[in-house]
Design an enzyme around this catalytic site. Structure first.
Site, PDB file in Angstrom:
ATOM      1  N   HIS A  22      -3.051  -4.283   7.896  1.00 19.22           N
ATOM      2  CA  HIS A  22      -3.040  -3.674   7.546  1.00 19.22           C
ATOM      3  C   HIS A  22      -3.754  -2.672   8.920  1.00 19.22           C
ATOM      4  CE1 HIS A  22      -1.424  -0.761   5.041  1.00 19.22           C
ATOM      5  NE2 HIS A  22      -2.509  -0.868   4.560  1.00 19.22           N
ATOM      6  N   ASN A  68      -5.739   5.125   3.195  1.00 17.18           N
ATOM      7  CA  ASN A  68      -4.941   6.437   1.803  1.00 17.18           C
ATOM      8  C   ASN A  68      -5.944   7.716   2.272  1.00 17.18           C
ATOM      9  OD1 ASN A  68      -4.001   4.137   0.742  1.00 17.18           O
ATOM     10  ND2 ASN A  68      -5.030   4.098  -1.146  1.00 17.18           N
ATOM     11  N   ASP A  93       0.887  -0.280  11.155  1.00 13.58           N
ATOM     12  CA  ASP A  93       1.284  -1.694  10.473  1.00 13.58           C
ATOM     13  C   ASP A  93       3.135  -1.500   9.548  1.00 13.58           C
ATOM     14  OD1 ASP A  93      -0.279  -0.718   8.577  1.00 13.58           O
ATOM     15  OD2 ASP A  93       0.401  -2.450   7.553  1.00 13.58           O
ATOM     16  N   ASN A 114       1.199   3.750   2.995  1.00 14.56           N
ATOM     17  CA  ASN A 114       0.376   4.880   2.622  1.00 14.56           C
ATOM     18  C   ASN A 114      -0.500   6.044   3.310  1.00 14.56           C
ATOM     19  OD1 ASN A 114       0.582   3.789  -0.131  1.00 14.56           O
ATOM     20  ND2 ASN A 114      -1.285   2.435  -0.599  1.00 14.56           N
TER      21      ASN A 114
END
Length: 204
Positions: A22, A68, A93, A114
């Site tokens: 991530h 987020n 990613d 997100n």
């Protein structure tokens, strides 16, 4: 296309997230910074580094807001530095792309990411360029979170430097050539190296 650009690489801060899938957006920016000899410094809502490339100023941003809430940092630096939306490039990613593939787009939906979703909401638009770095989707049903937050290891880790180099070149092409020409180059898969075993073993 000389000017000022904001290059935002997405990821999560903290030692537990280092080298995780991530965080590949952070990794691309780290590659660019190391390549150019610049360093990141903590600033408002993120870590910031600056570099020059062919007459343009590139502001590299690694948000410290966690994935987020990436939009909060991107929005702040776009406004602070008066960056035109066409000069914003976000790197993240992507589960839908095989590991090692790199894709550049001028705009688009979040695709369930997100970080992109939050950026879209806060900026009020998805009309900004992005580079998606493939991390693959080799996980069992229900294992997505553990997969994206897992570390890149093994054969993928060996391939990672070449992937980061390709994405970093996409950033440089974007700022020098513009999105359209950069997309054509970035989205063309590199040809595999030719097998020269026969020629290497041929006697002179």
């Amino acid at each position: 296309m000389a000017g000022k650009y904001l290059i935002a690489g997405l990821g999560n801060i903290g030692a537990e997230y280092v080298e995780t899938r991530h965080n590949v957006g952070f990794m691309v920016l780290d590659f660019l910074a190391e390549e150019s000899g610049t360093v990141f410094n903590i600033d408002r809502l993120g870590y910031i580094a600056e570099l020059s490339y062919r007459g343009s100023k590139l502001l590299l941003l690694k948000p410290s807001t966690y994935m987020n809430l990436s939009g909060k940092a991107v929005d702040y630096w776009v406004k602070k530095e008066n960056i035109p939306i066409e000069n914003l490039l976000v790197i993240c990613d992507d589960l839908a792309i095989p590991f090692g593939s790199v894709r550049m787009r001028r705009k688009g939906s979040s695709g369930g990411h997100n970080g992109l979703e939050n950026i879209n909401q806060i900026l009020g638009t998805s009309d900004y360029s992005r580079i998606r770095v493939g991390i693959g989707n080799d996980f069992q049903r229900g294992g997505q979170i553990d997969y994206v937050l897992g570390k890149i290891v093994g054969e993928e880790k060996e391939k990672l430097p070449a992937v980061l180099k390709r994405a970093a070149q996409g950033v440089k092409d974007f700022t020098f050539m513009g999105a359209d020409r950069a997309m054509n180059i970035c989205n063309t898969e590199p040809k595999p190296p030719k097998n020269n075993a026969l020629s290497d073993n041929t006697l002179e």
